[in-house]
Each structure stands twice: as structure tokens, then as C-alpha cells.
Write an enzyme that holds these catalytic residues in place. Sequence first.
Site, short mmCIF file in Angstrom:
data_model
loop_
_atom_site.label_atom_id
_atom_site.label_comp_id
_atom_site.label_asym_id
_atom_site.label_seq_id
_atom_site.Cartn_x
_atom_site.Cartn_y
_atom_site.Cartn_z
N ASP A 1 0.83 -1.20 0.00
CA ASP A 1 0.00 0.00 0.00
C ASP A 1 0.86 1.26 0.00
OD1 ASP A 1 -2.18 -1.55 -0.01
OD2 ASP A 1 -2.89 -1.01 2.01
N ASP B 1 1.04 4.16 -2.73
CA ASP B 1 0.79 5.57 -2.41
C ASP B 1 1.95 6.46 -2.83
OD1 ASP B 1 -1.57 4.76 -1.38
OD2 ASP B 1 -0.98 4.88 0.72
N LYS C 1 -25.49 -14.05 -10.16
CA LYS C 1 -26.28 -12.87 -10.48
C LYS C 1 -25.98 -11.87 -9.38
CE LYS C 1 -30.89 -11.39 -11.86
NZ LYS C 1 -30.90 -10.10 -11.20
N ARG D 1 -28.56 1.90 -16.47
CA ARG D 1 -29.46 1.09 -17.28
C ARG D 1 -30.69 1.90 -17.72
NH1 ARG D 1 -33.89 -2.13 -17.00
NH2 ARG D 1 -33.79 -4.04 -18.25
N GLU E 1 -22.10 -5.02 -13.55
CA GLU E 1 -22.80 -4.61 -12.35
C GLU E 1 -21.84 -3.81 -11.47
OE1 GLU E 1 -25.81 -5.73 -12.76
OE2 GLU E 1 -26.81 -5.70 -10.81
N LYS F 1 -33.20 -17.63 -9.21
CA LYS F 1 -33.03 -16.81 -8.01
C LYS F 1 -32.83 -17.64 -6.75
CE LYS F 1 -33.83 -12.82 -8.00
NZ LYS F 1 -34.84 -11.83 -8.36
N CYS G 1 -32.43 5.91 30.53
CA CYS G 1 -31.74 4.72 30.03
C CYS G 1 -32.50 3.47 30.49
CB CYS G 1 -30.31 4.69 30.55
SG CYS G 1 -29.49 3.14 30.14
N CYS H 1 -27.02 7.43 26.62
CA CYS H 1 -27.03 7.31 28.08
C CYS H 1 -25.75 7.96 28.57
CB CYS H 1 -27.06 5.82 28.47
SG CYS H 1 -26.58 5.53 30.19
N CYS I 1 -22.80 2.39 33.02
CA CYS I 1 -24.04 1.67 32.73
C CYS I 1 -23.67 0.26 32.26
CB CYS I 1 -24.79 2.44 31.63
SG CYS I 1 -26.16 1.53 30.90
#
Length: 677
Positions: free
Chosen positions: A33, A37, A127, A148, A185, A325, A419, A435, A440
Site C-alpha cells: 500500500d 501511495d 447474479k 441502465r 454490475e 433466483k 436509560c 445514556c 451503565c
Amino acid sequence: MTASARKRIGELRKELERASELYYNHGSSDLSDSDYDARWAELVELETAHPDLVTPDSPTQRVGAPLPKGSSFDKADHLVPMLSIESLTNEEEVREFDARARKSLASDDDEEEEREEAPLHWVAEPKLDGVSANLLYENGEFVRGLSRGDGTTGEDITQNLRTIRNLPLRLAIDDPPARIEVRGEVIMNRDAFARLQAESETTQDTPFRNARNTVAGTLKLLDPRTVARRPLDFICFGIGHAEGLEVASHSELRDLLDRSGFTLATPYEQSEGIDGVVAYRDRLEADRDEMPYEMDGIVAKLDSVEEQHRLGRTARAPRWALAFKFAPRRATTRVLGITAQVGRTGKITPVAELEPVEIAGVTVRRATLHNWGLLDERDVRVDDHVEIERAGDVIPAVVEVHSDKRDKKSRKQKPPTECPTCASALEPEGAFLYCINLDCPDQLKGRIVHFASRRALDIRRLGEKYVDQLIDAGLVKRLEDVYTLPDRKAEVLALDRWGEKSYDNLVEELDRAKSPPLAKFVLALGIRHVGEQTAKDLADEFDTLDALRNADEEALVGVHGVGEEVAASLIHFFALEETGRFLDAAFAAGLSIESSAAPAGGSLDGMTFCFTGGMTRMTRDAARALVEEHGARTSSSITKKVTHVVAGEGAGSKLAKAEKLGLEVLTEDEFLEIVER
Ligand code: IVH
């Protein structure tokens, strides 16, 4: 000068694109990374210095300017309409679809009956449950992207689509088709969505409901800079219009799209006959929650393009493709009650207690209503019929209310006035209620689990189940009590599921957790609005907990990512009596926080370097590492804290800024002299 810049720019673009491609399409990258960068920063700098060398396909050019407020996207026609697909929900329908296709292909054949027997070659892929888009490439270059729309006309969302890092701005093949529409997609993978949701949890009144909705909303934003910050992916599944392209099958097409630099939907499977498709669907449904992204079924297509042509289409959908599906993740049920749940920051979340309902194999009894503002707006009431959604591991949520079926006598739900757990007063903040009592019991549970979570102090033996036990047994009444657990061996061992070994583990882990890096400790404190990145930024800025504790609003707001709200939350937290008590106890127990500052005693102690431009004898990363080894700090931008600026070849805007601020600017040679001194 320009020639060498041109060459370097070319190299950097290639390396960055290659790294992105490897990362997205092969799940690994040869650049870390920070290397990525560093190269990115170098490219930006070179392009700033040489604006004439900037081309639209540069990875830096993914983010365009926002559209003016109130304006809308242009509309344009798809070259070939985007059809829908026949959606089937049971095996019988799928077998019928296959039989019809076989029959229809056989009827224009001489030996009709024999052909009808022959299995068809199907290919199947997930899908994806995202938002579809249609990308136009001309001579290999991405020139336009449409939503679309109604299938014939879509909205021109090119600028937003360009920001998607795995969407090729140029096809990576030698002889790209003259013109091609690539379809797929836009999705947000599960991890990315969970992270976004967690980050926005405390700052956004309207939570991101699910990945698909978030993608749809994101693509409609008028500012590509915001879009660029959302982790979208483009997964390709086919093409529309194509000029200068010869492929005989979907498999061949996938191969070509893969080589062009697209990410394809996986797992991908070929099957002789429909049995394999049915088995594939069942397998994917069973693994659904393990998949990196949401899918709502599978799509099966005939592999042969020639067969696709012969079958043709109905008005709506092709006759050569079907969607099978999965069981829906939504269900309708009734609200039995609305309760309030206390989270680790004291946030009180309204929860719908439901008539149990099964959603894709899991019985759901509770669903979140997010916050009181939203509950008020959506007006969910006891006894209401509601729509519940459970997407993957995400907490089930109420997504719709059927208020038409409601009893006339029903009353609007009121937020709590105290509370529900400790009866303390509540404090409103935006759409949220908190609260105010840090001790608590519910808050305490959440705070300890967070304190011990992997990203914070990583004390595995303080997971939810164990913390519940310790609190219920009265062994832990306040956060600082976790430090005294090693002295209470007998009491801990008396609890269920605890033995010598697990107790020893706890002691060992607590011991290790006594010398955390500052960023992890700040995160562990569970300060409202302070997430992982903010904790890191704060640690980088202040180096010690004392400095952070004593920082005033002005100093805090100067930190990257810290606004007034976060600053106020920090000041409030450190001013609390409970916080002081906790920290005293922690230090008394031996807490010693690692400072973020570089180790003292180096020859470059107290200096802060900023590198700009290209260096000839080492990479900038190597240079950074080198000065840090000698006790200096580094900064990626020119700020007041920078003491030395090292300007390499092609240094641009940073150099100008440094000169304006009158900072000491070194050449690469001068820099090396200082280091070697
Ligand atoms: S193929 C002519 N493959 O489902 C058939 N569609 O298509 C072209 N979808 O809204 C579609 N995953 O966005 C195809 N692997 C996949 C898909 C897929 C999702 C969506 C697509 C469209 C709907 C029907």
C-alpha cells in the site's frame, strides 16, 4: 527534462495500473500500500509540474469536477437495448426453460428428435445484486458510461464510473474493437460495505441500508469526488453493441474481457446440460454468506453465440439466458414491541421485537430501527406489519412499513426518557440518544468488548460471551476492573467455561495489552466519533496520551479528519471524572503507552522531512525509511512542522509552497550528506 518526466510518468502509470489490476483481478499485488501511495504521489507531482503530459487515461484523472448543484445527468440511448432476464424461482421452471430452448434449436434442424435429446452447453455465473451499467469504449478508450435507465435510454454517469478503480479507462489489449459496449454490475463488496456502514454509524442520520442501495445512491451523486471515496467495484458480465469483435462463445468473450482488464463474476462454471446449472445454483446459495459480494441468484447463458442468435429474444428478455433466483432475504412479519438497546458509546438504538420469521434459513426475532429520528420519520409502531431484510451478516433491519394495514387505535412510538438499563438521564445528539453514565452495565459490556477487540487491544479472552459472564458475576463493574482480573483467579476459575489454561491466556493477553501503541489505545477508549483512522491521526499528531488529553479545540481541529464534533467529543471524554479514574487505574496497573514519536537519540532527532519530486539514488520510500531510522519524522505534505524539504527531479507544487514558507530546501546530494554525517 520533459523527456525524462514523460518516461517516468509512463512507468508510474503502468506500475499503478498493473498493481490495481493484480489487486482487483487476482487478489494480490506486487506493490505494498505504501509503495502504491508513494508512486501515486510521485505521479501526481510530475503531472502537476507538467500539465501538458496529463492524458485522460492516467489513473490520476479518474476524478472529474462536480456537476453544478441542482443540475442532472444528460441522457443517452444504449446502442443496443439492455434487456431484462427471465427470472425463475424453482427447478421445474428451469428445466422447462432448458427443454424449450432445446426444442426450439432442434426445430430448425433436420434430425429434430435426436437434437432435442442432446444436452445444451450452458455457462453459469453469479447474479450480482448491484446496479447495472453500460460502458462504451471507442478504439479501446472508455468514452461514456450509462446507467441502465429504462433499458433503452440511460443517464450519462461517466464521471462517476471513471472513479471506480477496477474499471479500465483503456482496454489492455493490442487490437481493441473499434466500438464496444461492455456491461456489468457496479457493486460494493461486503467488507467494504460493512466498513462504510461502521464509519457512518455515528455521523449519518440515515444509515446505509444495504450495499445495493448504497451503490444506487452513490452513482446518482453529482460530485465524483464523493463517489471516488466510496469503495465501488465494476464486475463485468457481457457486452451490447460490438464492432470489430469476433467471439464464438460466452467463454471466449469472458477470456477477452479478462485480458482487457475487467473483473469478471466468479465462480464461473460450464455445464453440459441443465443438471450442472441446478447443482451450481444450490452450491452458491449454500455458500452465499461466504461470497465477497451480495448475489441474489445465478445467471445461466447458452455458451454458443450462434445458438444465442438462433434463439433470439422476446420483447423483454433473451431466450438464451435465465436467472435462477435464491430464496429472498426479505420477509414480512409483525412488530410485537419496540425496545431500546444500549451500545458501547451509550447510544440507544430502537429495536423491533418481531414475530419470529424465517429468512433464508435463519429465524429472525429482532431487527434494528437504527435511531429515534429515523423511527419517528418512518413511523414504525407496535403491531405494524413490516418488511424485514437480512443481508449476509448484517443485522436484520426493518426496511418498510405497511401502514395501510394498521389498526386505527395504534399510537406512535415515543423515544425513552431514561436509560432502559441504568435509568440515567439521556442526552440527545442529532437523531440519536445517549445514556450519559459510562458505567451503565450495557455500555460497560460494549466498551469492554470494543476495548478488547482485534483492532484495539486484541484481548481474545474478553470476547462478548466472557464479558457477559464477568459482568453478570460482578467481577467487572467498571472498565478499569479488567486490570484487576489477574488478582481474582479463584473467582474467575469458578465461572463456567474457564480453566487454568484460559485464565493464563487472559493474564498473558492483559499483560501484552499494557504496552499498546498510542493509536490502538486511543481507539480502545471507545470515544464517540473516534474510529480507527481518527485514532491513528490523533496519535500521529500528539505522540503521547498526555499531549492528547491536554489538547484544546484549536489543536484538535488542526488534525486531519477531526472536525468540531469530534473535537468536542474528545474534550468531553477527557474531562469526565470516569475517564480520569480509569486512566489512573490503568497506569497504576502498569500501563505504558508506546509513543508514536520516533525513538530519541538519532542523528536527525527533532527534524521532519518532506520529500518531493523523483530521487535518483533511492526511492522516496527508502528515503523516508532512512530518515526515520535516524530519528526524524516524515510528512507527506508541507506543513508548519516540516523542517527540511528534499526536492528531487520534477518537484512541483510542494517545492513552490516550501519556498513560499521559507523552509530549508535540500537537493538529493545535500540530503544524503546530512544523513551520512
Ligand atoms: S446477463 C441479456 N449476467 O440482472 C442478459 N446479468 O440481466 C444480460 N445481472 O439488471 C444480462 N448479474 O444487471 C447477466 N452475471 C450476470 C448478471 C446480470 C446481475 C443483472 C443485470 C440486469 C439483470 C438482468
